[in-house]
Design an enzyme around this catalytic site. Structure first.
Site, PDB file in Angstrom:
ATOM      1  N   THR A 472       6.605  -0.720   8.143  1.00 37.07           N
ATOM      2  CA  THR A 472       6.047  -1.729   7.249  1.00 37.07           C
ATOM      3  C   THR A 472       5.226  -2.794   7.955  1.00 37.07           C
ATOM      4  O   THR A 472       4.437  -3.475   7.323  1.00 37.07           O
ATOM      5  CB  THR A 472       7.204  -2.426   6.514  1.00 37.07           C
ATOM      6  OG1 THR A 472       8.216  -2.709   7.485  1.00 37.07           O
ATOM      7  CG2 THR A 472       7.797  -1.529   5.460  1.00 37.07           C
ATOM      8  N   LYS A 645      -3.358  -7.779   6.026  1.00 38.23           N
ATOM      9  CA  LYS A 645      -3.703  -6.420   6.438  1.00 38.23           C
ATOM     10  C   LYS A 645      -2.505  -5.475   6.268  1.00 38.23           C
ATOM     11  O   LYS A 645      -2.600  -4.434   5.617  1.00 38.23           O
ATOM     12  CB  LYS A 645      -4.165  -6.438   7.899  1.00 38.23           C
ATOM     13  CG  LYS A 645      -4.763  -5.136   8.367  1.00 38.23           C
ATOM     14  CD  LYS A 645      -5.353  -5.299   9.769  1.00 38.23           C
ATOM     15  CE  LYS A 645      -5.994  -4.000  10.224  1.00 38.23           C
ATOM     16  NZ  LYS A 645      -6.566  -4.133  11.580  1.00 38.23           N
ATOM     17  N   THR A 646      -1.366  -5.849   6.841  1.00 37.56           N
ATOM     18  CA  THR A 646      -0.191  -4.974   6.713  1.00 37.56           C
ATOM     19  C   THR A 646       0.342  -4.991   5.277  1.00 37.56           C
ATOM     20  O   THR A 646       0.856  -3.983   4.790  1.00 37.56           O
ATOM     21  CB  THR A 646       0.927  -5.384   7.690  1.00 37.56           C
ATOM     22  OG1 THR A 646       1.216  -6.768   7.526  1.00 37.56           O
ATOM     23  CG2 THR A 646       0.521  -5.128   9.132  1.00 37.56           C
ATOM     24  N   GLU A 717       7.618  -2.605  -2.168  1.00 34.79           N
ATOM     25  CA  GLU A 717       7.893  -1.743  -3.314  1.00 34.79           C
ATOM     26  C   GLU A 717       7.031  -1.990  -4.540  1.00 34.79           C
ATOM     27  O   GLU A 717       6.873  -1.105  -5.384  1.00 34.79           O
ATOM     28  CB  GLU A 717       9.391  -1.865  -3.670  1.00 34.79           C
ATOM     29  CG  GLU A 717      10.231  -1.112  -2.658  1.00 34.79           C
ATOM     30  CD  GLU A 717      11.679  -1.544  -2.575  1.00 34.79           C
ATOM     31  OE1 GLU A 717      11.912  -2.741  -2.349  1.00 34.79           O
ATOM     32  OE2 GLU A 717      12.567  -0.703  -2.725  1.00 34.79           O
TER      33      GLU A 717
HETATM   34 MO1  MOS Z   1      14.019   0.825  -0.294  1.00 33.98          MO
HETATM   35  S1  MOS Z   1      14.510   2.236  -1.754  1.00 33.98           S
HETATM   36  O1  MOS Z   1      15.160  -0.389  -0.604  1.00 33.98           O
HETATM   37  O2  MOS Z   1      14.160   1.481   1.223  1.00 33.98           O
END
Ligand code: MOS
Length: 748
Positions: A472, A645-646, A717
């Site tokens: 991430t 960017k990330t 998410e």
């Molecule tokens: Mo996420 S489903 O909390 O890695």
């Protein structure tokens, strides 16, 4: 080269990028200790029953085979079921690998071959003969719905739906109604790095476990508990993770089996899962949602009724926050929702990027689109008309909600306002063109996290926390945070993550790590600077300008130098010089960030969410039914963005995944044997480059001083939530046909 501090909010490139592209970053299956054995798992071909006999003569005869571990000869492990519960586990009876002869799901490990080479282990695995007594099973989701239930104990993060008004009556009285059964196929986790573990048997009898996980401390806790080991006997490391979207939240069976093998033979063991083996354990549940909406002719929502079911195994109750999102996000006086799980004889379904919301928000937003059309309203105008400024389900204020701004800015960027309302009204040759939109919502969570900051002799700043960077950009945003909080160039910072021995940090997931670990690092760096100033002030041999500056509070630390903001700027002191003046070889602090820091959150009782507005263009070949997504715009309101960017990269990745959810990904069950049969990339389709257009991600300004100490909400998410619905809604606009089951393929 002058080095500068990289502030929070700058588009810094990944600091771990070089290590990754040059192959120096080490993943779970890469350490190669001397004498290491390869473990290959043998899986059950039946869904339910028991092992009668195991004939291993042929397998043991393969040169290089050292042991075949089964429930009959495995070493002792913990006696009680509760010792196998993992931190982010679900209610029910946890699966215990190689525990006994009973088979509860197809793909269940029945043996592990341990051999000197991977090839020998795999060959022997194929020669192992296992006889089973077969019991009847059900792996059919539709059939399992007859047994749906609400578990008596829920998951800790489960949010029960809360009704308001009288939804049934209001629905009956509504002049405009829509009602439908919406469905999502199960989807499997397919990160680039498959689950893998290398257990290093150290000379002192301890184990160092390299595992593909999102939580090294959770895996350590699980192993010590399940294998009856003490905490100092097991160290778990995961400095690099090749993508993880929830399959690494719970400890996987491969880590248990590798450790069990190492314990049995007192040797190092590596177990890697094949891509096919990934298809037995880690999948997003299949879901069905019955949704009924009632409205006035002017588009005012009167009633929302949501009834949802997801699948789980027969032995554990995996639960999702599936049905709550529409009730939270829309103003509507009458609303009710019900949620149950349906058991079938598979392994337990699991969390996958935005669990609950990825399914629940997308399916609900497809229904909202239908209602907008039933009211003959533009879908964006319909949503604005029913906009809620509060958490409408809990009747609770929010720390912030810039969804309205996201809707407007996203629409502007997309050019939405030129859209003809009528479906099937845009065309280019044989292709029908459609524009659809949806909104997204996901939690903005925060978990208590600790971090350590250390200034060392050469003037470098060392940061440590047991967070995982699951791909991430965690290394990078924590370096930016430390750089700004301490006043030191990013090049002078070392970040250490992914090790159970480091300061406590919750498993990385739920989009909470940026807010939580970020706050911990910020606090630790501020506190280290104070300690440095204080220690220097007590030292007898510092220069006059510094003595004066420290007592007048005019000393600043910036770009790695101590200076006096009122004095000559040529007078400055490097961090290594400063440290040596203190007479110590290092200065260290550890801090813990908690919710309610600085006394705001705990007192306010406010709900916290991230929001988004997604706009999509599709082209549909009218003769062949082939859908291409040609434009995607996602406007995200996620509080303060630590690194655009990330962060944009996170949202884009989730939008690709959501495109798979809308159009490609579908795990197909062979009910006769209870196995997901399309367990390879030839038959389980994930989006390829050619499936993905240029994606536009924009972040809407959202100042939120309450949601977390740094005002950060997290973005891992939110890109999943709404995107699949925007695609489905665009397909309706293109073709005039409603598809209520995802993925939408030419065949359905
Ligand atoms: Mo996420 S489903 O909390 O890695």
């Amino acid at each position: 080269m002058t080095l500068h501090s990289a502030k929070i909010g700058q588009p810094v490139s990944r600091i771990d990028g070089l290590a990754k592209v040059t192959g120096q970053a080490r993943y779970a299956a890469e350490p190669h200790p001397a004498g290491m054995l390869y473990g290959f798992i043998v899986n059950s071909p039946i869904a339910r029953g028991r092992i009668e006999t195991i004939r291993d003569e042929a397998a043991r005869a393969v040169p290089g085979v050292v042991e075949i571990m089964t429930h009959l000869n495995r070493p002792h492990s913990a006696l009680f079921e509760k010792s196998y519960m993992d931190g982010l586990g679900v209610p029910g009876s946890p699966y215990r690998p190689l525990h006994d002869a009973e088979i509860s799901f197809n793909g269940q490990p029945v043996a592990v071959v341990l051999a000197e080479t991977f090839e020998a282990a795999r060959e022997a695995a194929m020669l192992l003969e296992v006889d089973y007594e077969r019991w009847p099973h059900n792996a059919d989701f539709e059939a399992s719905l007859h047994q749906k239930y609400m578990p008596s104990k829920t998951r800790s993060n489960y949010v029960p739906p809360k009704s308001r008004g009288n939804a049934a009556e209001a629905y009956a009285l509504s002049p405009i109604k829509i009602e439908g059964r919406y469905h999502l196929a199960p989807e499997h986790h397919n990160p680039m790095e498959m689950h893998a573990t290398t257990v290093i048997a150290e000379d002192d009898g301890t184990f160092t476990v390299w595992d593909k996980t999102q939580g090294p401390q959770a895996v350590q806790a699980y192993l010590t508990s399940a294998l009856s080991l003490s905490k100092d006997q097991v160290r778990v490391r995961n400095p690099y993770v090749g993508g993880a979207f929830g399959s690494g939240l719970r400890a996987q069976h491969n880590v248990f089996l590798a450790a069990l093998g190492a314990k049995m033979l007192k040797r190092s063991v590596r177990i890697t899962l094949t891509r096919q083996q990934m298809f037995t354990h880690v999948f997003r549940p299949e879901a069905v949602m019955n949704i009924a909406l009632g409205a006035q002719p002017d588009g005012t929502l009167q009633s929302m009724i949501v009834d949802g079911v997801t699948d789980t195994s027969r032995f554990e109750h995996n639960m999702e926050n599936l049905v709550i999102w529409g009730l939270i996000n829309y103003k509507c006086p009458n609303a009710t929702a019900d949620y149950k799980v349906a058991p079938r004889d598979t392994y337990t379904s699991s969390d996958m990027r935005a669990p609950g919301a990825a399914t629940g928000v997308n399916l609900f937003e497809m229904a909202v689109d239908e209602m907008a059309y039933a009211c003959n309203m533009d879908p964006l105008a319909f949503r604005l008309h029913n906009y809620s400024d509060i958490d409408a389900m809990h009747d609770m204020p929010l720390t912030s909600k810039a969804l309205k701004e996201a809707m407007h800015e996203g629409a502007e960027r997309f050019g939405w306002y030129n859209r003809p309302i009528a479906p099937k009204s845009m065309r280019d040759g044989k292709e029908l063109i459609g524009w659809g939109m949806a909104t997204g919502i996901w939690d903005a969570m925060f978990s208590p996290t600790s971090a350590r900051a250390t200034l060392i002799a050469d003037g470098r700043l060392h940061i440590a926390t047991a967070a995982s960077d699951i791909g991430t950009g965690t290394y990078t945003i924590l370096a930016q945070t430390a750089s700004e909080a301490f006043g030191i160039p990013i090049e002078m910072i070392d970040i250490e993550l992914g090790d159970s021995t480091l300061p406590e940090c919750p498993t990385e997931g739920g989009s909470w790590t940026a807010a939580s670990a970020g706050a911990a690092v910020w606090l630790a760096c501020q506190s280290l600077r104070e300690k440095l100033f204080k220690t220097l002030g007590k030292s007898g041999n510092i220069s006059a300008w510094l003595t004066a500056g420290l007592s007048n509070n005019t000393t600043v630390l910036q770009d790695g130098f101590l200076q006096d903001k009122d004095a000559d700027e040529n007078l400055r002191l490097s961090l290594s010089e400063a440290l040596s003046l203190t007479g110590q070889d290092r200065l260290e602090v550890e801090e813990t960030a908690k919710p309610g820091l600085r006394g705001t959150i705990s007192q306010m009782r406010k709900a916290r969410f991230t929001h988004s507005a997604v706009f999509c263009e599709v082209r549909v070949d009218e003769e062949l039914g082939i859908v291409r997504v040609t434009r995607l715009v996602n406007a995200v309101a996620a509080g303060r963005i630590m690194n655009p960017k990330t962060a944009a990269s996170q949202v884009r990745g989730a939008m690709v995944m959501a495109t798979g959810m809308a159009l490609h990904e579908e795990s197909l069950m062979d009910e006769r044997v209870g196995r997901f049969m399309n367990h390879n990339f030839a038959e389980y389709h994930i989006p390829a480059h050619a499936d993905i257009p240029d994606m536009d991600v924009l972040f809407v300004e959202e100042k939120d001083r309450e949601v977390s100490p740094l005002g950060v909400k997290g973005v891992g998410e939110i890109g999943m939530c709404g995107t699949a619905a925007a695609i489905a809604n665009a397909i309706f606009h293109a073709t005039g046909q409603r598809h209520r089951s995802l993925p939408i393929t030419p065949g359905n």
